[in-house]
Scaffold this motif. Structure first.
Motif, PDB file in Angstrom:
ATOM      1  N   HIS A   1       0.847  -1.195   0.000  1.00 23.35           N
ATOM      2  CA  HIS A   1       0.000   0.000   0.000  1.00 23.35           C
ATOM      3  C   HIS A   1       0.883   1.245   0.000  1.00 23.35           C
ATOM      4  O   HIS A   1       1.942   1.241   0.645  1.00 23.35           O
TER       5      HIS A   1
ATOM      6  N   SER B   1      -6.943  -9.304  11.736  1.00 19.02           N
ATOM      7  CA  SER B   1      -6.126  -9.263  10.523  1.00 19.02           C
ATOM      8  C   SER B   1      -4.854  -8.478  10.793  1.00 19.02           C
ATOM      9  O   SER B   1      -4.764  -7.740  11.771  1.00 19.02           O
TER      10      SER B   1
ATOM     11  N   ALA C   1     -12.643  -9.579   2.128  1.00 20.21           N
ATOM     12  CA  ALA C   1     -13.626  -8.807   2.899  1.00 20.21           C
ATOM     13  C   ALA C   1     -14.842  -8.447   2.043  1.00 20.21           C
ATOM     14  O   ALA C   1     -15.985  -8.531   2.514  1.00 20.21           O
ATOM     15  N   SER C   2     -14.613  -8.104   0.803  1.00 21.66           N
ATOM     16  CA  SER C   2     -15.714  -7.744  -0.097  1.00 21.66           C
ATOM     17  C   SER C   2     -16.643  -8.927  -0.348  1.00 21.66           C
ATOM     18  O   SER C   2     -17.872  -8.796  -0.276  1.00 21.66           O
TER      19      SER C   2
ATOM     20  N   ASP D   1     -15.781  -7.214   7.651  1.00 17.74           N
ATOM     21  CA  ASP D   1     -14.351  -7.116   7.935  1.00 17.74           C
ATOM     22  C   ASP D   1     -13.892  -8.364   8.676  1.00 17.74           C
ATOM     23  O   ASP D   1     -14.691  -9.025   9.355  1.00 17.74           O
TER      24      ASP D   1
ATOM     25  N   ARG E   1      -0.953  -7.021   8.665  1.00 17.18           N
ATOM     26  CA  ARG E   1      -0.047  -6.914   7.515  1.00 17.18           C
ATOM     27  C   ARG E   1       1.365  -6.904   8.078  1.00 17.18           C
ATOM     28  O   ARG E   1       1.625  -6.313   9.120  1.00 17.18           O
TER      29      ARG E   1
ATOM     30  N   GLU F   1      -4.820  -7.184  -4.327  1.00 21.00           N
ATOM     31  CA  GLU F   1      -5.414  -6.682  -3.079  1.00 21.00           C
ATOM     32  C   GLU F   1      -6.270  -7.787  -2.456  1.00 21.00           C
ATOM     33  O   GLU F   1      -7.483  -7.674  -2.338  1.00 21.00           O
TER      34      GLU F   1
ATOM     35  N   THR G   1      -0.280 -10.539   4.283  1.00 23.43           N
ATOM     36  CA  THR G   1      -1.456 -10.256   5.105  1.00 23.43           C
ATOM     37  C   THR G   1      -1.948 -11.558   5.699  1.00 23.43           C
ATOM     38  O   THR G   1      -1.741 -12.631   5.128  1.00 23.43           O
TER      39      THR G   1
ATOM     40  N   SER H   1      -8.685  -7.202   0.622  1.00 23.78           N
ATOM     41  CA  SER H   1      -9.891  -6.452   0.225  1.00 23.78           C
ATOM     42  C   SER H   1     -10.865  -7.352  -0.517  1.00 23.78           C
ATOM     43  O   SER H   1     -12.091  -7.245  -0.325  1.00 23.78           O
ATOM     44  N   THR H   2     -10.346  -8.232  -1.358  1.00 24.31           N
ATOM     45  CA  THR H   2     -11.197  -9.173  -2.086  1.00 24.31           C
ATOM     46  C   THR H   2     -11.942 -10.077  -1.110  1.00 24.31           C
ATOM     47  O   THR H   2     -13.156 -10.280  -1.234  1.00 24.31           O
TER      48      THR H   2
END
Length: 130
Positions: A61, A108, A98-99, A104, A110, A92, A123, A95-96
């Motif tokens: 990031h 988690s 969680a989506s 959430d 990093r 990512e 991650t 994010s994938t």
């Protein structure tokens, strides 16, 4: 009971809600369609209690101040995919996940493993199916 099966994470050969837990380690970088893979993992987890634990290498990031590593990931990604069985350096993945799960992670993090260049950015997390 443990039984090892070889197959595709995008077509898991089990009925809906077959498992309480799934673990995914350094896999989603290489699948053709990570969204479909995570949907399939979610499908086989028991609703309202099934959990996915994961450790994956991911894109750096911008706020992590690793601009050189981020640039290297982007520049080397096409070559990495050719040489390492479709492994993408700059996804990512958190994010994938969680989506697809619509929530959430319960926990988690990093972290960087410098000796694992160019997949040094990692991650991990645990996410529950709602």
């Amino acid at each position: 009971t443990f039984r090892f099966l070889q197959g595709s994470v995008q077509e898991i050969p089990f009925q809906d809600e077959s498992f309480d837990v799934a673990v995914c380690c350094l896999t989603l970088c290489s699948v053709e369609n990570p969204v479909e893979a995570v949907k399939e993992i979610k499908r086989v987890l028991v609703e309202a209690r099934g959990v996915l634990g994961y450790v994956e290498h991911v894109a750096v990031h911008p706020e992590e101040r690793r601009r050189i590593l981020e640039w290297q990931q982007k520049a080397l990604d096409p070559l990495q995919q050719l040489l390492a069985h479709n492994c993408h350096l700059h996804r990512e993945t958190a994010s994938t996940i969680a989506s697809v799960f619509g929530t959430d992670p319960v926990t988690s993090g990093r972290f960087f493993v410098e000796d694992m260049w160019p997949v040094a950015c990692q991650t991990n997390g645990i996410i529950q199916r709602l």
